[in-house]
Design a protein around this motif. Structure first.
Motif, mmCIF file in Angstrom:
data_model
loop_
_atom_site.group_PDB
_atom_site.id
_atom_site.type_symbol
_atom_site.label_atom_id
_atom_site.label_comp_id
_atom_site.label_asym_id
_atom_site.label_seq_id
_atom_site.Cartn_x
_atom_site.Cartn_y
_atom_site.Cartn_z
ATOM 1 N N GLU A 132 0.818 -1.207 0.000
ATOM 2 C CA GLU A 132 0.000 0.000 0.000
ATOM 3 C C GLU A 132 0.856 1.264 0.000
ATOM 4 O O GLU A 132 0.597 2.214 -0.748
ATOM 5 C CB GLU A 132 -0.908 -0.008 1.234
ATOM 6 C CG GLU A 132 -2.138 0.847 1.109
ATOM 7 C CD GLU A 132 -3.179 0.467 2.132
ATOM 8 O OE1 GLU A 132 -4.240 -0.054 1.743
ATOM 9 O OE2 GLU A 132 -2.935 0.690 3.340
ATOM 10 N N ASP A 133 1.903 1.271 0.847
ATOM 11 C CA ASP A 133 2.686 2.490 1.051
ATOM 12 C C ASP A 133 3.741 2.728 -0.018
ATOM 13 O O ASP A 133 4.119 3.880 -0.256
ATOM 14 C CB ASP A 133 3.412 2.436 2.407
ATOM 15 C CG ASP A 133 2.450 2.440 3.580
ATOM 16 O OD1 ASP A 133 1.251 2.644 3.360
ATOM 17 O OD2 ASP A 133 2.910 2.245 4.718
ATOM 18 N N PHE A 160 -4.337 2.699 10.963
ATOM 19 C CA PHE A 160 -4.646 4.113 11.049
ATOM 20 C C PHE A 160 -5.388 4.447 12.334
ATOM 21 O O PHE A 160 -5.247 5.535 12.876
ATOM 22 C CB PHE A 160 -5.485 4.552 9.850
ATOM 23 C CG PHE A 160 -4.780 4.358 8.536
ATOM 24 C CD1 PHE A 160 -3.724 5.162 8.176
ATOM 25 C CD2 PHE A 160 -5.175 3.362 7.669
ATOM 26 C CE1 PHE A 160 -3.061 4.982 6.972
ATOM 27 C CE2 PHE A 160 -4.529 3.168 6.455
ATOM 28 C CZ PHE A 160 -3.459 3.975 6.110
ATOM 29 N N SER A 161 -6.172 3.504 12.802
ATOM 30 C CA SER A 161 -6.943 3.719 14.020
ATOM 31 C C SER A 161 -7.322 2.359 14.604
ATOM 32 O O SER A 161 -8.013 1.572 13.950
ATOM 33 C CB SER A 161 -8.214 4.530 13.723
ATOM 34 O OG SER A 161 -9.079 4.540 14.841
ATOM 35 N N SER A 209 -10.917 1.433 14.463
ATOM 36 C CA SER A 209 -11.573 1.199 13.185
ATOM 37 C C SER A 209 -11.622 -0.292 12.877
ATOM 38 O O SER A 209 -11.055 -1.114 13.607
ATOM 39 C CB SER A 209 -10.842 1.947 12.073
ATOM 40 O OG SER A 209 -10.982 3.340 12.233
ATOM 41 N N ASN A 247 -7.740 5.440 3.366
ATOM 42 C CA ASN A 247 -7.839 5.575 4.809
ATOM 43 C C ASN A 247 -9.168 4.999 5.253
ATOM 44 O O ASN A 247 -10.125 4.953 4.471
ATOM 45 C CB ASN A 247 -7.749 7.051 5.225
ATOM 46 C CG ASN A 247 -6.335 7.564 5.255
ATOM 47 O OD1 ASN A 247 -5.553 7.205 6.120
ATOM 48 N ND2 ASN A 247 -5.993 8.418 4.292
ATOM 49 N N PRO A 248 -9.273 4.564 6.483
ATOM 50 C CA PRO A 248 -10.557 4.021 6.941
ATOM 51 C C PRO A 248 -11.625 5.096 6.936
ATOM 52 O O PRO A 248 -11.422 6.189 7.465
ATOM 53 C CB PRO A 248 -10.262 3.541 8.369
ATOM 54 C CG PRO A 248 -9.087 4.355 8.799
ATOM 55 C CD PRO A 248 -8.274 4.583 7.556
ATOM 56 N N CYS A 249 -12.748 4.819 6.315
ATOM 57 C CA CYS A 249 -13.807 5.833 6.228
ATOM 58 C C CYS A 249 -14.770 5.743 7.404
ATOM 59 O O CYS A 249 -15.783 6.431 7.413
ATOM 60 C CB CYS A 249 -14.560 5.695 4.908
ATOM 61 S SG CYS A 249 -15.431 4.132 4.714
ATOM 62 N N HIS A 256 -5.506 2.324 -4.785
ATOM 63 C CA HIS A 256 -5.348 3.763 -4.609
ATOM 64 C C HIS A 256 -6.321 4.435 -5.568
ATOM 65 O O HIS A 256 -6.860 3.794 -6.479
ATOM 66 C CB HIS A 256 -3.917 4.209 -4.916
ATOM 67 C CG HIS A 256 -2.983 4.081 -3.757
ATOM 68 N ND1 HIS A 256 -3.097 3.097 -2.810
ATOM 69 C CD2 HIS A 256 -1.898 4.809 -3.398
ATOM 70 C CE1 HIS A 256 -2.121 3.209 -1.918
ATOM 71 N NE2 HIS A 256 -1.385 4.252 -2.249
ATOM 72 N N ASN A 312 -10.559 15.420 7.889
ATOM 73 C CA ASN A 312 -10.242 15.083 6.517
ATOM 74 C C ASN A 312 -11.366 14.278 5.873
ATOM 75 O O ASN A 312 -12.011 13.460 6.542
ATOM 76 C CB ASN A 312 -8.949 14.274 6.455
ATOM 77 C CG ASN A 312 -7.725 15.121 6.688
ATOM 78 O OD1 ASN A 312 -7.527 16.102 5.987
ATOM 79 N ND2 ASN A 312 -6.913 14.748 7.671
ATOM 80 N N ASN A 345 -6.211 -2.318 12.579
ATOM 81 C CA ASN A 345 -6.175 -1.213 11.619
ATOM 82 C C ASN A 345 -5.043 -0.264 11.971
ATOM 83 O O ASN A 345 -4.981 0.254 13.087
ATOM 84 C CB ASN A 345 -7.520 -0.481 11.637
ATOM 85 C CG ASN A 345 -7.663 0.505 10.514
ATOM 86 O OD1 ASN A 345 -6.896 1.453 10.407
ATOM 87 N ND2 ASN A 345 -8.647 0.291 9.659
ATOM 88 N N TYR A 349 -12.324 11.293 3.802
ATOM 89 C CA TYR A 349 -11.760 10.003 3.427
ATOM 90 C C TYR A 349 -12.769 9.275 2.540
ATOM 91 O O TYR A 349 -13.775 8.782 3.028
ATOM 92 C CB TYR A 349 -11.471 9.156 4.671
ATOM 93 C CG TYR A 349 -10.373 9.687 5.556
ATOM 94 C CD1 TYR A 349 -9.162 10.101 5.016
ATOM 95 C CD2 TYR A 349 -10.542 9.777 6.931
ATOM 96 C CE1 TYR A 349 -8.144 10.589 5.823
ATOM 97 C CE2 TYR A 349 -9.529 10.246 7.748
ATOM 98 C CZ TYR A 349 -8.335 10.655 7.200
ATOM 99 O OH TYR A 349 -7.327 11.119 8.001
#
Length: 304
Positions: A79-80, A232-233, A236, A107-109, A161, A126, A230, A128
């Motif tokens: 991914e990155d 990012f969070s 999530s 990103n997690p929505c 992406h 933001n 997750n 997402y």
């Protein structure tokens, strides 16, 4: 050659496995907080580009012997780095032909916005975009009973992406056939009983309806059978591509010969390992709930 043909040719040379286009009308029903056109209102097209998760990156988890390589080759690096570089290259390619292109990282929505609106009528930053929605809207996926997008090429084995552009590009037709047959094998295989076989919700994307099992993510986040927190969070939804439920889906898709990416040998050749006690299963014959007794797995230890 028009811009669409140029993009398709570039994507093929760059090793992009999946490419789909959607026009603005396919996002008319999406809330502004998750709508990609909130980021670029003048855009005309959403482009989804994807790279496959190689089946071998899941091998160590299937055997219960190596969990780190999936985190790198199936998730973080894919991914990155690998996919992000392709998105950057394609963005530059589009802009070199005179069209603005906005790369958007997944990103997690399901997390709350981190800021406040900068003006009345604007969503909070933001924004997402919902990548699951976009993968369907761009004609690349359908949504499984397990709540995971399936492509006809790889099933659940891909990451995406997004690029927004003001170039007007003919949209990709939506997938007609639902790749998931609703067998509920994902629910049967979940050692924690997090996926319901009877409680469902209907998800509608661009007029297409998908039946998804109700998932208790408070339970799912504690899964030790291949699910990943997750990144990012932690609050999530977990990454369940490598989880036992989805690996079982993957085996079912391959057995039904539903995918274009095929292999000489089966992915699963023996009973899958599992950790945790199943809280609930459903008897297919009469849909009555039966509580399972005893541990689902033979061993209480995982190989790392």
């Amino acid at each position: 050659m028009n811009i669409k043909c140029l993009i398709e040719e570039f994507a093929k040379k760059d090793g992009i496995d999946l490419l789909g286009f959607a026009d603005k009308s396919r996002f008319d029903e999406v809330d502004a907080q998750y709508n990609p056109f909130s980021i670029f209102p003048e855009a005309k097209t959403v482009i989804m580009l994807g790279k496959r998760i190689c089946r071998g990156s899941l091998r160590g988890i299937e055997e219960g012997t190596n969990f780190g390589d999936y985190q790198l080759f199936g998730k973080n690096w894919l991914e990155d780095e690998f996919l992000a570089l392709s998105a950057y290259n394609l963005t530059n390619f589009i802009e070199s032909h005179g069209w603005e292109a906005v790369p958007v990282f997944p990103n997690p929505c399901d997390i709350e916005p981190s800021g406040v609106p900068v003006a009345s009528g604007k969503p909070a930053p933001n924004v997402y975009p919902d990548f699951d929605y976009a993968s369907v809207a761009c004609g690349l996926c359908t949504i499984s009973y397990n709540g995971i997008p399936f492509s006809k090429e790889f099933g659940s084995r891909q990451r995406f992406h997004m690029i927004l552009t003001d170039a007007e590009i003919e949209p990709t037709p939506l997938l007609e056939a639902d790749l998931c047959n609703g067998c509920r094998a994902c629910a049967d295989s979940c050692p924690l009983g997090a996926i319901s076989k009877t409680e469902t919700e209907e998800i509608v994307i661009c007029g297409k309806k998908f039946i998804v099992g109700k998932i208790d993510y408070n339970i799912c986040r504690n899964c030790e059978n291949g699910a990943c927190v997750n990144r990012f969070s932690a609050d999530s939804k977990p990454d369940r591509i490598a989880a036992l439920c989805n690996r079982t889906c993957m085996c079912g898709l391959e057995e039904r010969k539903a995918l274009e990416n095929t292999f000489e040998n089966k992915f699963r050749t023996k009973e899958a390992w599992a950790i945790g006690k199943s809280q609930l299963t459903v008897d297919r014959s009469d849909e009555r709930a039966n509580v399972l007794g005893g541990a689902f797995s033979k061993s209480g230890k995982r190989g790392h």
